[in-house]
Motif scaffolding. Structure first.
Motif, PDB file in Angstrom:
ATOM      1  N   SER A 217       0.756  -1.096   0.001  1.00 20.64           N
ATOM      2  CA  SER A 217      -0.148  -0.101   0.067  1.00 20.64           C
ATOM      3  C   SER A 217       0.969   1.261   0.090  1.00 20.64           C
ATOM      4  O   SER A 217       0.782   1.771   1.103  1.00 20.64           O
ATOM      5  N   GLY A 218       1.594   1.404  -1.171  1.00 24.04           N
ATOM      6  CA  GLY A 218       2.426   2.460  -1.159  1.00 24.04           C
ATOM      7  C   GLY A 218       3.944   2.230  -0.687  1.00 24.04           C
ATOM      8  O   GLY A 218       4.190   1.049   0.020  1.00 24.04           O
ATOM      9  N   ALA A 219       4.892   3.157  -0.956  1.00 24.80           N
ATOM     10  CA  ALA A 219       6.267   2.707  -0.734  1.00 24.80           C
ATOM     11  C   ALA A 219       6.535   2.832   0.766  1.00 24.80           C
ATOM     12  O   ALA A 219       7.302   1.838   1.312  1.00 24.80           O
ATOM     13  N   GLN A 220       5.483   3.456   1.297  1.00 24.32           N
ATOM     14  CA  GLN A 220       5.849   3.509   2.980  1.00 24.32           C
ATOM     15  C   GLN A 220       5.466   2.002   3.583  1.00 24.32           C
ATOM     16  O   GLN A 220       6.309   1.732   4.249  1.00 24.32           O
ATOM     17  N   GLN A 221       4.706   1.696   2.886  1.00 28.54           N
ATOM     18  CA  GLN A 221       4.671   0.140   3.434  1.00 28.54           C
ATOM     19  C   GLN A 221       5.579  -0.858   3.228  1.00 28.54           C
ATOM     20  O   GLN A 221       5.980  -1.792   3.949  1.00 28.54           O
ATOM     21  N   ALA A 222       6.267  -0.545   1.792  1.00 28.42           N
ATOM     22  CA  ALA A 222       7.304  -1.330   1.727  1.00 28.42           C
ATOM     23  C   ALA A 222       8.593  -1.292   2.600  1.00 28.42           C
ATOM     24  O   ALA A 222       9.255  -2.300   3.071  1.00 28.42           O
ATOM     25  N   PHE A 223       8.631   0.096   3.041  1.00 30.25           N
ATOM     26  CA  PHE A 223       9.666   0.443   4.180  1.00 30.25           C
ATOM     27  C   PHE A 223       9.342  -0.338   5.370  1.00 30.25           C
ATOM     28  O   PHE A 223      10.494  -0.754   6.090  1.00 30.25           O
ATOM     29  N   VAL A 224       8.020  -0.350   5.808  1.00 30.03           N
ATOM     30  CA  VAL A 224       7.527  -1.086   6.889  1.00 30.03           C
ATOM     31  C   VAL A 224       8.001  -2.497   7.098  1.00 30.03           C
ATOM     32  O   VAL A 224       8.672  -3.197   7.908  1.00 30.03           O
ATOM     33  N   GLY A 243      17.217  13.697   4.260  1.00 26.51           N
ATOM     34  CA  GLY A 243      16.254  12.457   3.424  1.00 26.51           C
ATOM     35  C   GLY A 243      15.133  12.352   3.818  1.00 26.51           C
ATOM     36  O   GLY A 243      14.225  13.147   4.442  1.00 26.51           O
ATOM     37  N   HIS A 244      14.456  11.250   2.949  1.00 24.89           N
ATOM     38  CA  HIS A 244      13.054  11.144   3.242  1.00 24.89           C
ATOM     39  C   HIS A 244      12.569  10.729   4.575  1.00 24.89           C
ATOM     40  O   HIS A 244      13.177   9.889   5.280  1.00 24.89           O
ATOM     41  N   ILE A 245      11.793  11.518   5.116  1.00 24.35           N
ATOM     42  CA  ILE A 245      11.310  11.608   6.535  1.00 24.35           C
ATOM     43  C   ILE A 245      10.622  10.433   7.037  1.00 24.35           C
ATOM     44  O   ILE A 245      11.175   9.745   7.902  1.00 24.35           O
ATOM     45  N   GLN A 290      17.926  12.412  -5.596  1.00 29.25           N
ATOM     46  CA  GLN A 290      18.012  12.333  -4.010  1.00 29.25           C
ATOM     47  C   GLN A 290      16.829  13.223  -3.310  1.00 29.25           C
ATOM     48  O   GLN A 290      16.652  14.417  -3.935  1.00 29.25           O
ATOM     49  N   GLN A 291      16.177  12.440  -2.633  1.00 29.05           N
ATOM     50  CA  GLN A 291      15.228  13.389  -1.731  1.00 29.05           C
ATOM     51  C   GLN A 291      15.971  13.987  -0.666  1.00 29.05           C
ATOM     52  O   GLN A 291      16.318  13.420   0.189  1.00 29.05           O
ATOM     53  N   PRO A 292      15.982  15.262  -0.376  1.00 29.26           N
ATOM     54  CA  PRO A 292      15.036  16.359  -1.115  1.00 29.26           C
ATOM     55  C   PRO A 292      16.202  16.924  -2.233  1.00 29.26           C
ATOM     56  O   PRO A 292      15.725  17.763  -2.980  1.00 29.26           O
ATOM     57  N   GLU A 318      16.664   0.899  -2.748  1.00 31.51           N
ATOM     58  CA  GLU A 318      16.515   1.929  -3.689  1.00 31.51           C
ATOM     59  C   GLU A 318      15.030   2.576  -3.767  1.00 31.51           C
ATOM     60  O   GLU A 318      14.314   2.026  -4.241  1.00 31.51           O
ATOM     61  N   ASP A 319      15.008   3.737  -3.221  1.00 28.13           N
ATOM     62  CA  ASP A 319      13.611   4.259  -3.139  1.00 28.13           C
ATOM     63  C   ASP A 319      13.627   5.160  -4.534  1.00 28.13           C
ATOM     64  O   ASP A 319      14.194   6.250  -4.545  1.00 28.13           O
ATOM     65  N   ASP A 320      12.677   4.724  -5.539  1.00 27.64           N
ATOM     66  CA  ASP A 320      12.921   5.224  -6.797  1.00 27.64           C
ATOM     67  C   ASP A 320      11.852   5.823  -7.112  1.00 27.64           C
ATOM     68  O   ASP A 320      10.768   5.768  -8.038  1.00 27.64           O
ATOM     69  N   TYR A 321      11.081   6.883  -6.012  1.00 29.60           N
ATOM     70  CA  TYR A 321       9.870   7.480  -6.201  1.00 29.60           C
ATOM     71  C   TYR A 321       9.382   8.397  -7.169  1.00 29.60           C
ATOM     72  O   TYR A 321       8.124   8.548  -7.278  1.00 29.60           O
ATOM     73  N   ASP A 322      10.259   9.112  -7.794  1.00 30.90           N
ATOM     74  CA  ASP A 322       9.666  10.083  -9.009  1.00 30.90           C
ATOM     75  C   ASP A 322      10.506   9.995 -10.143  1.00 30.90           C
ATOM     76  O   ASP A 322      10.582  11.037 -10.862  1.00 30.90           O
ATOM     77  N   GLY A 348       9.027   0.892  -5.457  1.00 32.58           N
ATOM     78  CA  GLY A 348       8.489   1.956  -6.467  1.00 32.58           C
ATOM     79  C   GLY A 348       7.043   2.400  -5.802  1.00 32.58           C
ATOM     80  O   GLY A 348       6.475   1.667  -4.950  1.00 32.58           O
ATOM     81  N   THR A 349       6.478   3.539  -6.633  1.00 31.44           N
ATOM     82  CA  THR A 349       5.354   3.744  -5.839  1.00 31.44           C
ATOM     83  C   THR A 349       4.443   4.676  -7.093  1.00 31.44           C
ATOM     84  O   THR A 349       5.168   4.989  -8.016  1.00 31.44           O
ATOM     85  N   PHE A 350       3.078   4.523  -7.085  1.00 33.46           N
ATOM     86  CA  PHE A 350       2.350   5.171  -8.114  1.00 33.46           C
ATOM     87  C   PHE A 350       1.761   6.447  -7.339  1.00 33.46           C
ATOM     88  O   PHE A 350       0.923   7.078  -8.024  1.00 33.46           O
ATOM     89  N   SER A 351       2.141   6.956  -6.269  1.00 35.61           N
ATOM     90  CA  SER A 351       1.848   8.140  -5.501  1.00 35.61           C
ATOM     91  C   SER A 351       1.971   9.406  -6.349  1.00 35.61           C
ATOM     92  O   SER A 351       1.461  10.232  -6.287  1.00 35.61           O
ATOM     93  N   LYS A 352       3.206   9.347  -6.957  1.00 38.51           N
ATOM     94  CA  LYS A 352       3.746  10.395  -7.780  1.00 38.51           C
ATOM     95  C   LYS A 352       3.382  10.077  -9.087  1.00 38.51           C
ATOM     96  O   LYS A 352       3.063  11.514  -9.849  1.00 38.51           O
ATOM     97  N   SER A 353       3.553   9.219  -9.917  1.00 38.65           N
ATOM     98  CA  SER A 353       3.229   9.048 -11.311  1.00 38.65           C
ATOM     99  C   SER A 353       1.769   9.032 -11.463  1.00 38.65           C
ATOM    100  O   SER A 353       1.416   9.329 -12.506  1.00 38.65           O
ATOM    101  N   VAL A 358      -4.206   6.307  -4.628  1.00 36.68           N
ATOM    102  CA  VAL A 358      -4.532   4.968  -5.442  1.00 36.68           C
ATOM    103  C   VAL A 358      -3.833   3.743  -4.192  1.00 36.68           C
ATOM    104  O   VAL A 358      -4.211   2.820  -3.996  1.00 36.68           O
ATOM    105  N   ARG A 359      -2.947   4.460  -3.290  1.00 33.46           N
ATOM    106  CA  ARG A 359      -2.248   3.515  -2.331  1.00 33.46           C
ATOM    107  C   ARG A 359      -1.769   2.351  -2.879  1.00 33.46           C
ATOM    108  O   ARG A 359      -2.040   1.041  -2.292  1.00 33.46           O
ATOM    109  N   ILE A 360      -0.982   2.376  -3.810  1.00 29.25           N
ATOM    110  CA  ILE A 360      -0.292   1.338  -4.364  1.00 29.25           C
ATOM    111  C   ILE A 360       1.219   1.580  -4.632  1.00 29.25           C
ATOM    112  O   ILE A 360       1.691   2.539  -5.195  1.00 29.25           O
TER     113      ILE A 360
HETATM  114  C1  LIG Z   1      11.029  10.046  -1.170  1.00 30.43           C
HETATM  115  C2  LIG Z   1       9.743   9.525  -1.029  1.00 30.43           C
HETATM  116  N1  LIG Z   1       9.574   7.948  -1.276  1.00 30.43           N
HETATM  117  C3  LIG Z   1       8.309   7.543  -1.472  1.00 30.43           C
HETATM  118  C4  LIG Z   1       7.135   8.203  -1.131  1.00 30.43           C
HETATM  119  C5  LIG Z   1       5.787   7.606  -1.574  1.00 30.43           C
HETATM  120  O1  LIG Z   1       5.214   7.084  -0.341  1.00 30.43           O
HETATM  121  P1  LIG Z   1       3.837   6.421  -0.681  1.00 30.43           P
HETATM  122  O2  LIG Z   1       3.944   5.684  -1.878  1.00 30.43           O
HETATM  123  O3  LIG Z   1       3.666   5.650   0.690  1.00 30.43           O
HETATM  124  O4  LIG Z   1       2.809   7.376  -0.962  1.00 30.43           O
HETATM  125  C6  LIG Z   1       7.516   9.575  -0.860  1.00 30.43           C
HETATM  126  C7  LIG Z   1       6.065  10.516  -0.598  1.00 30.43           C
HETATM  127  O5  LIG Z   1       6.242  11.727  -0.418  1.00 30.43           O
HETATM  128  C8  LIG Z   1       8.654  10.244  -0.954  1.00 30.43           C
HETATM  129  O6  LIG Z   1       8.550  11.502  -0.809  1.00 30.43           O
END
Ligand SMILES: Cc1ncc(COP(=O)(O)O)c(C=O)c1O
Length: 508
Positions: A217-224, A243-245, A290-292, A318-322, A348-353, A358-360
């Motif tokens: 359910s999103g990249a965050q759940q992958a980190f969990v 870095g990503h908070i 790199q975030q940010p 590898e967080d490939d968020y955007d 990967g995440t569909f939150s940005k693309s 969509v929470r995937i």
């Molecule tokens: C660096 C980074 N990774 C991943 C995500 C995406 O998180 P999620 O897919 O849980 O919405 C974000 C969202 O803000 C982000 O900034």
């Protein structure tokens, strides 16, 4: 509601004295007429409480329904239904011709549902779990709030092709029969894993089998999931600083030692990390963008990082968020594409693309990790919605996704240039924007003597939601800057907003 004639006006909090044998006790029966809780429930609850705490003794007679109805100024039907309920629950007994009496053997029992005051007292005396204490120290917010201009990471939601998406959802619903209205596969729908695998092979240069993909359910759940499955207490994690908070918070919460690693021109400062924190178990990085800070990790740094991880038995996230959004040349292959050791966990995440609702998201793992990840996912809340997963698979395989990305790349490129131009034009004396060729935000260094946090707060009051660079830092870095998301702001509004920013900044 029945109100006897002799009672003219009743205060909403009136305490009524009942004159029967139990009157003195029932006199404390307080009902609130303006409460959302119905009167019958209030009276029932009070009587239960009084019986359980011994205020009403075993075999004690309750007032008749008529008496109590008059005294409480409620209808007799209300009191009758209260008594019937208490009889059914065994709190009181009715004796024909004699009245209603408190049952025996109940007074020692504590109330099942303590009053709110008591609940707070109980919990205040007990500390939270260690994990909850760590969570309360995190920057996690309990509300999302409304989206304001320049909030980093928000895509152009109004540009998402809603009609196409609706068609995909409708098709997913049509293809299903009722037997699909259940939990989905913990690793995600096969169709979706197939589509994502093709997407990664085509656009990220990776060799991925669908069986290696775990939908989340999103990249965050992958980190969990990664933190739960691979980290032990006190394990060392190298984490980009800034870095990503939210990713960092998860690793802190599971009790890892999260160590800040500075970012230099080529990306994560590998020498610094090796010198200061030997033997990492996990390395968190955003190599494409790199975030940010927006830096792209150099090829030599990528190779060195993989080599180091392999030699030290460490994992790399590898967080490939955007990475879809590069405005010069083609997107670079993923770090994962260079890895033949299986050390890189690609997220990967569909939150940005697409859009975050969509929470995937997904994580690509070596085959032997699929089962522990699937089990952990199951425990953390089963699967994502199978309907959404199938709709997304359809959106990817029909070409709708890549068409949307192509369109957004063009729009974001224009928006980025507009923002850079406007900042140079109107905020040239206060801000120095850094050029960028990727992503959905830019960094603008403060030229004035002010904390980025204070500037962020002032801009918020003007309706501008930039973030201070310092919020991404675990350890302070010697830079004061604003992070400005441009994706969700049309070119038309960008200039006006930047003019407003200029005014706020001039006051510092
Ligand atoms: C660096 C980074 N990774 C991943 C995500 C995406 O998180 P999620 O897919 O849980 O919405 C974000 C969202 O803000 C982000 O900034």
């Amino acid at each position: 509601m029945y109100i006897p004639n002799n009672i003219k006006k009743i205060s909403p909090f009136k305490i009524i004295m009942v004159k029967s044998a139990t009157g003195a006790l029932l006199g404390t029966l307080e009902i609130k007429r303006n409460s959302k809780i119905p009167l019958y429930r209030q009276i029932e609850d009070k009587l239960r409480q009084m019986i359980l705490n011994g205020a009403l003794k075993a075999r004690q007679k309750l007032p008749s329904t008529r008496e109590l109805a008059i005294e409480l100024a409620v209808s007799r039907i209300t009191i009758k239904s209260v008594y019937e309920q208490l009889i059914a629950e065994g709190y009181v007994k009715a004796k024909i011709g004699a009245g209603t009496f408190v049952s025996e053997g109940l007074e020692a029992k504590k109330p099942l549902i303590p009053e709110l005051k008591t609940v707070n007292e109980i919990f205040c005396s007990k500390p939270l779990s260690i994990a909850a204490e760590r969570i309360s120290l995190s920057k996690a917010s309990t509300s999302y709030g409304s989206i304001m201009p320049f909030r980093p990471g928000v895509p152009a939601l109004d540009k998402f092709p809603l009609k196409k998406w609706k068609r995909c959802v409708t098709r997913a619903m049509k293809e299903q029969n009722h037997s699909y209205f259940s939990y989905g596969e913990p690793t995600g729908a096969t169709d979706l894993r197939n589509s994502i695998s093709s997407h990664l092979v085509d656009s990220r240069g990776m060799q991925v089998r669908p069986s290696q993909i775990v939908i989340t359910s999103g990249a965050q759940q992958a980190f969990v999931l990664i933190s739960l499955v691979l980290l032990n207490l006190e394990d060392t994690v190298w984490y980009e600083n800034p870095g990503h908070i939210a990713g960092r918070e998860v690793m802190n919460i599971v009790g890892a030692k999260v160590k800040p690693v500075p970012i230099e021109e080529e990306g994560l400062d590998l020498n610094y990390a090796i010198r200061n924190y030997p033997s990492p178990k996990l390395i968190f990085t955003t190599p494409s963008h790199q975030q940010p800070l927006g830096i792209t990790m150099s090829l030599s740094r990528r190779l060195a990082l993989i080599k180091h991880a392999h030699a030290n038995d460490a994992w790399i996230i590898e967080d490939d968020y955007d990475s879809e959004f590069r405005y010069k040349g083609r997107p670079l292959p993923a770090l994962s594409a260079l890895d033949n050791t299986g050390r890189v966990l690609y997220v990967g995440t569909f939150s940005k693309s697409m859009f975050s609702a969509v929470r995937i998201g997904y994580v690509v793992v070596p085959e032997f990790l699929v089962e522990p990840f699937a089990k952990a996912r199951n425990i953390l809340g089963q699967s994502s919605s199978p309907v959404t997963e199938l709709a997304l698979a359809q959106f990817l395989s029909s070409g709708g996704f890549s068409e949307h990305i192509r369109k957004m790349r063009r729009i974001y490129h224009e928006r980025k240039d507009s923002l850079l131009n406007a900042l140079q034009c109107y905020c040239g004396d206060t801000l120095s924007p850094r050029k960028t060729d990727a992503g959905m935000h830019i960094i603008a260094d403060l030229k004035i003597e002010a904390e980025d946090w204070a500037v962020h707060k002032s801009l918020l009051t003007a309706g501008i939601d930039s973030l201070p660079l310092s919020i991404y830092c675990q350890e302070p870095i010697n830079q004061s800057a604003l992070v400005l998301g441009f994706a969700n702001c049309s070119q038309k509004v960008i200039t006006n907003l930047v003019c407003e920013m200029a005014e706020v900044l001039r006051k510092f």
